[in-house]
Write a protein that holds these residues in place. Structure first.
Motif, short mmCIF file in Angstrom:
data_model
loop_
_atom_site.label_atom_id
_atom_site.label_comp_id
_atom_site.label_asym_id
_atom_site.label_seq_id
_atom_site.Cartn_x
_atom_site.Cartn_y
_atom_site.Cartn_z
N TRP A 136 78.77 53.50 66.92
CA TRP A 136 79.47 52.47 66.13
C TRP A 136 78.48 51.58 65.40
O TRP A 136 78.62 51.31 64.21
CB TRP A 136 80.36 51.64 67.05
N GLN A 137 77.43 51.15 66.10
CA GLN A 137 76.43 50.29 65.47
C GLN A 137 75.64 51.04 64.40
O GLN A 137 75.24 50.45 63.39
CB GLN A 137 75.47 49.74 66.53
N SER A 138 75.41 52.33 64.58
CA SER A 138 74.68 53.11 63.56
C SER A 138 75.46 53.14 62.26
O SER A 138 74.88 53.15 61.16
CB SER A 138 74.42 54.53 64.06
N ARG A 139 76.80 53.15 62.35
CA ARG A 139 77.63 53.12 61.14
C ARG A 139 77.59 51.75 60.48
O ARG A 139 77.65 51.65 59.25
CB ARG A 139 79.06 53.51 61.49
N GLN A 140 77.49 50.70 61.29
CA GLN A 140 77.41 49.35 60.72
C GLN A 140 76.09 49.14 59.98
O GLN A 140 76.06 48.48 58.94
CB GLN A 140 77.54 48.28 61.82
N HIS A 141 75.02 49.70 60.53
CA HIS A 141 73.70 49.48 59.96
C HIS A 141 73.19 50.67 59.15
O HIS A 141 72.08 50.60 58.60
CB HIS A 141 72.69 49.19 61.09
N TYR A 142 73.94 51.77 59.09
CA TYR A 142 73.53 52.98 58.38
C TYR A 142 72.14 53.41 58.86
O TYR A 142 71.23 53.64 58.07
CB TYR A 142 73.56 52.75 56.87
N SER A 143 72.02 53.50 60.19
CA SER A 143 70.73 53.77 60.83
C SER A 143 70.67 55.17 61.43
O SER A 143 71.39 55.46 62.40
CB SER A 143 70.47 52.73 61.93
N PRO A 144 69.82 56.07 60.89
CA PRO A 144 69.69 57.41 61.49
C PRO A 144 69.07 57.36 62.88
O PRO A 144 69.35 58.23 63.71
CB PRO A 144 68.78 58.15 60.50
#
Length: 304
Positions: A136-144
């Motif tokens: 979920w947080q990766s989608r918020q921050h667009y973090s691979p």
């Protein structure tokens, strides 16, 4: 801008802390039972900790602002973390196979399964919550880096459940060879996951274009915001960590004032930056004499 106030560094640090906590419980489950399948599960938790550490270090670099030597920023550092994680996963899988292979031909009865499996189940529950939070947080921050960490832990949860079910069956049937067999199956799944992470990370380092699913909104925005221009062509995209890069040529009337062409470009840039969440947009303005009769143009794309 990101969608929440929790920094990626804080998320990665939380992953590291939880990983240490889960490792303690999984190693306890292995120590109580002697199960080679639970050993494989615990060994993967070591990988989780190493991966979380790598992600934390990579994010510290990735979120540094652009400088003289890195005018496009440091966002690709996240891909190095994901590659490191992929390599660790593959090494862990090989170690599991080596440990399980000999036990496959000389299975032993396991002890302490009631409390051992309970401890492992508790650890897997914590891992499941962490995996969903990281994704979920990766989608918020667009973090691979966060996405790789979350998917890795989620895969760990799935294999842990399979291990628990399999050991339960071995316990009920007395077929103790199921224990090392499950460990080998877990290792094969880990190998697949590691190769998948490596492939995705290498694609990012090689400036692979956005996927078709990601590209369609880009085309739609350009088409919607280019009123006053004639054509957009040679559209190129790539991702670098949490940043998106979009480049294209915009054809306008030869007698259009520079200020008017600038306003069109500015409108497109703002719309793309809002949709992609931190986009670097480069637009090359051309006169109508540069219209492309053939080739990769927005008009052709939208009529396919």
């Amino acid at each position: 801008m990101t969608k929440n106030n929790i920094s990626p560094l804080s998320v990665a640090f939380l992953s590291l802390l939880v990983g240490c906590f889960v490792l303690g419980f999984k190693w306890l489950a292995y120590w109580l039972t002697g199960s080679i399948a639970l050993y494989s599960d615990a060994l993967e938790s070591f990988v989780n900790i190493a991966a979380a550490t790598a992600a934390l270090l990579a994010l510290r670099v990735a979120y540094n602002p652009p400088d003289k030597n890195h005018p496009y920023g440091h966002t690709k550092a996240e891909y190095f973390s994901a590659i490191f994680e992929g390599l660790l996963i593959i090494i862990a899988a090989i170690l599991i196979i080596l440990e399980a292979w000999s036990r496959l031909f000389s299975p032993i009865a396991l002890e302490g399964l009631t409390i051992g499996l309970s401890v492992s189940l508790f650890a897997s529950g914590i891992n499941a919550l962490l995996a969903f939070y990281l994704i979920w947080q990766s989608r918020q921050h667009y973090s691979p880096a966060l996405k790789a960490d979350g998917l890795h832990i989620f895969s760990d949860v799935i294999t842990s459940i399979g291990v628990l079910v399999g050991i339960g069956l071995a316990w009920l049937t007395g077929w103790w060879w199921l224990d090392p067999l499950l460990a080998i199956l877990v290792a094969v799944n880990i190998l697949w996951m590691g190769s998948h992470l490596l492939r995705n990370s290498m694609s990012g380092l090689m400036d692979e274009s956005m996927s078709d699913r990601e590209l369609q909104p880009v085309y739609d925005i350009i088409r919607a915001e280019m009123q006053g221009a004639i054509q957009a062509h040679q559209i190129r995209t790539r991702r670098a960590g949490h940043l998106s890069f979009v480049e294209f040529h915009l054809v306008v009337s030869a007698d259009m004032p520079v200020q008017e062409a600038h306003l069109i470009c500015e409108r497109i840039e703002k719309a793309l930056d809002k949709a992609l969440h931190q986009a670097i947009v480069t637009i090359h303005v051309e006169p109508e004499s540069e219209l492309e009769r053939t080739g990769f143009t927005l008009t052709h794309l939208m009529t396919k």
